[in-house]
Write a protein that holds these residues in place. Structure first.
Motif, mmCIF file in Angstrom:
data_model
loop_
_atom_site.group_PDB
_atom_site.id
_atom_site.type_symbol
_atom_site.label_atom_id
_atom_site.label_comp_id
_atom_site.label_asym_id
_atom_site.label_seq_id
_atom_site.Cartn_x
_atom_site.Cartn_y
_atom_site.Cartn_z
ATOM 1 N N UNK A 137 -3.516 61.538 -46.659
ATOM 2 C CA UNK A 137 -2.969 62.418 -46.767
ATOM 3 C C UNK A 137 -2.003 63.194 -46.284
ATOM 4 N N UNK A 138 -1.904 62.992 -44.854
ATOM 5 C CA UNK A 138 -0.586 63.202 -44.222
ATOM 6 C C UNK A 138 0.518 62.027 -44.083
ATOM 7 N N UNK A 139 0.738 61.131 -44.290
ATOM 8 C CA UNK A 139 1.167 59.810 -44.840
ATOM 9 C C UNK A 139 2.031 60.252 -46.078
ATOM 10 N N UNK A 140 0.963 60.965 -47.309
ATOM 11 C CA UNK A 140 1.826 60.949 -48.841
ATOM 12 C C UNK A 140 2.206 62.025 -48.628
ATOM 13 N N UNK A 141 1.887 62.825 -47.735
ATOM 14 C CA UNK A 141 2.660 64.313 -48.084
ATOM 15 C C UNK A 141 4.555 63.822 -46.955
ATOM 16 N N UNK A 142 3.895 62.909 -45.920
ATOM 17 C CA UNK A 142 5.369 62.880 -45.160
ATOM 18 C C UNK A 142 6.562 62.109 -46.021
ATOM 19 N N UNK A 143 6.204 61.202 -46.331
ATOM 20 C CA UNK A 143 6.453 60.463 -47.811
ATOM 21 C C UNK A 143 7.082 61.046 -48.870
ATOM 22 N N UNK A 144 6.581 62.015 -49.237
ATOM 23 C CA UNK A 144 7.114 62.592 -50.363
ATOM 24 C C UNK A 144 8.655 63.525 -49.828
ATOM 25 N N UNK A 145 8.143 64.469 -48.967
ATOM 26 C CA UNK A 145 8.899 65.259 -48.437
ATOM 27 C C UNK A 145 10.487 64.468 -47.429
ATOM 28 N N UNK A 146 10.063 63.136 -47.275
ATOM 29 C CA UNK A 146 11.117 61.951 -47.141
ATOM 30 C C UNK A 146 12.111 61.595 -48.005
ATOM 31 N N UNK A 147 10.856 61.021 -49.191
ATOM 32 C CA UNK A 147 11.468 60.780 -50.422
ATOM 33 C C UNK A 147 12.519 61.498 -51.390
ATOM 34 N N UNK A 148 11.653 63.305 -50.821
ATOM 35 C CA UNK A 148 12.809 64.041 -51.923
ATOM 36 C C UNK A 148 14.487 64.704 -51.371
ATOM 37 N N UNK A 149 13.001 64.369 -49.829
ATOM 38 C CA UNK A 149 14.967 64.832 -48.589
ATOM 39 C C UNK A 149 16.338 64.102 -49.127
ATOM 40 N N UNK A 150 15.422 62.748 -49.326
ATOM 41 C CA UNK A 150 16.695 61.381 -48.897
ATOM 42 C C UNK A 150 17.075 61.603 -50.306
ATOM 43 N N UNK A 151 16.874 61.544 -51.259
ATOM 44 C CA UNK A 151 16.946 62.165 -52.780
ATOM 45 C C UNK A 151 18.219 62.816 -52.666
ATOM 46 N N UNK A 152 18.006 64.135 -52.718
ATOM 47 C CA UNK A 152 19.184 65.063 -51.601
ATOM 48 C C UNK A 152 20.433 65.326 -51.556
ATOM 49 N N UNK A 153 19.979 64.224 -50.238
ATOM 50 C CA UNK A 153 20.833 63.907 -49.060
ATOM 51 C C UNK A 153 22.432 62.928 -50.223
ATOM 52 N N UNK A 154 21.133 62.255 -51.003
ATOM 53 C CA UNK A 154 22.373 61.469 -51.773
ATOM 54 C C UNK A 154 23.107 61.682 -52.657
ATOM 55 N N UNK A 155 22.259 63.695 -53.379
ATOM 56 C CA UNK A 155 23.437 63.683 -54.859
ATOM 57 C C UNK A 155 24.441 64.589 -53.419
ATOM 58 N N UNK A 156 24.344 64.750 -52.680
ATOM 59 C CA UNK A 156 24.664 66.315 -51.923
ATOM 60 C C UNK A 156 26.739 66.434 -52.545
ATOM 61 N N UNK A 157 27.329 64.715 -52.865
ATOM 62 C CA UNK A 157 28.656 65.386 -53.542
ATOM 63 C C UNK A 157 27.818 66.306 -55.157
ATOM 64 N N UNK A 158 27.411 65.837 -55.743
ATOM 65 C CA UNK A 158 26.644 66.786 -56.967
ATOM 66 C C UNK A 158 26.785 67.636 -57.113
ATOM 67 N N UNK A 159 25.964 67.990 -55.966
ATOM 68 C CA UNK A 159 24.755 69.925 -55.669
ATOM 69 C C UNK A 159 25.948 70.126 -55.048
ATOM 70 N N UNK A 160 26.963 69.910 -54.059
ATOM 71 C CA UNK A 160 27.945 70.530 -53.961
ATOM 72 C C UNK A 160 29.248 70.647 -54.643
ATOM 73 N N UNK A 161 28.929 70.325 -55.703
ATOM 74 C CA UNK A 161 29.572 70.538 -56.369
ATOM 75 C C UNK A 161 29.092 71.256 -57.771
ATOM 76 N N UNK A 162 28.276 71.443 -58.187
ATOM 77 C CA UNK A 162 27.485 72.456 -58.617
ATOM 78 C C UNK A 162 27.445 73.640 -58.248
ATOM 79 N N UNK A 163 26.507 73.645 -56.815
ATOM 80 C CA UNK A 163 26.273 75.097 -56.174
ATOM 81 C C UNK A 163 26.785 75.655 -55.624
ATOM 82 N N UNK A 164 28.470 74.516 -55.428
ATOM 83 C CA UNK A 164 28.908 75.136 -54.650
ATOM 84 C C UNK A 164 28.263 76.145 -53.030
ATOM 85 N N UNK A 165 29.095 75.839 -52.379
ATOM 86 C CA UNK A 165 28.722 76.550 -50.941
ATOM 87 C C UNK A 165 27.693 77.825 -50.843
#
Length: 203
Positions: A138-166
């Motif tokens: 279950x810990x492996x699932x949690x780590x994998x889920x948090x990692x996956x969400x984080x990677x997606x957010x980091x990959x979308x950094x330019x878009x999120x920066x334009x939408x949300x601003x500083x």
């Protein structure tokens, strides 16, 4: 955090500690001048390296703690203190903590380490491994889920920066900090309660 393991709670805890929204300004800085397609490739590559590091700590963390003769209560209390400090820094960030190094194509640093598999995340993982030794899958699932969400957010950094601003990114980081603060206090309470329970039982 309750005394029973919860995949959702653990996933949120890891996600708050990794703090992908707070890492977006650093990522944008180190990726400056790198073509957007290449940015995605770098995030995925370094993300996979970060995942390997996390999984290694997940499966070998218990042996590491056993070698140091650390008890569950001490790990829980220490982990709560560490997360409390991290949460305070997220809520009240220093203007000097987000500075990046020279502009160049990143490799491992800073995406794999410390963004995804930094000292705070690894320490939290060790706490969870010691607190829930029978829930590694279950810990492996949690780590994998948090990692996956984080990677997606980091990959979308330019878009999120334009939408949300500083200001939007700062507000999200503070919200995650408040939630992490509450979880850290609960971890402290659980550790102290368990310590008193075991002490009274030994008398």
């Amino acid at each position: 955090m309750s005394t029973e393991f919860s995949i959702l709670s653990a996933t949120l805890l890891f996600l708050f500690v990794i703090d992908p929204f707070g890492n977006i300004p650093i990522l944008l800085s180190v990726m400056k001048g790198v073509p957007q397609k290449r940015q995605y490739q770098i995030v995925v590559r370094d993300g996979l390296i970060g995942l390997i590091i996390l999984v290694c700590f997940l499966f070998f963390g218990a042996e590491f703690l056993a070698l140091l003769h650390l008890e569950t209560e001490s790990i829980s209390i220490a982990g709560g203190v560490v997360l409390f400090v991290i949460a305070l820094k997220m809520i009240f960030p220093s203007p000097y903590t987000k500075e990046a190094g020279p502009v160049m194509e990143p490799f491992i640093v800073p995406i794999s380490i410390p963004m995804l598999a930094g000292p705070s995340t690894l320490a939290t993982l060790l706490v969870m491994v010691k607190s829930y030794p029978n829930d590694q899958q279950d810990l492996l699932i949690s780590v994998g889920a948090a990692w996956g969400i984080s990677v997606v957010i980091l990959a979308m950094a330019p878009l999120l920066n334009r939408v949300l601003k500083e200001k939007g990114l700062a507000a999200l980081e503070r919200l995650m900090g408040m939630l992490l603060l509450m979880m850290s206090v609960q971890m402290l309470v659980n550790g102290v309660r368990s310590l008193f329970t075991h002490t009274l039982a030994a008398l």
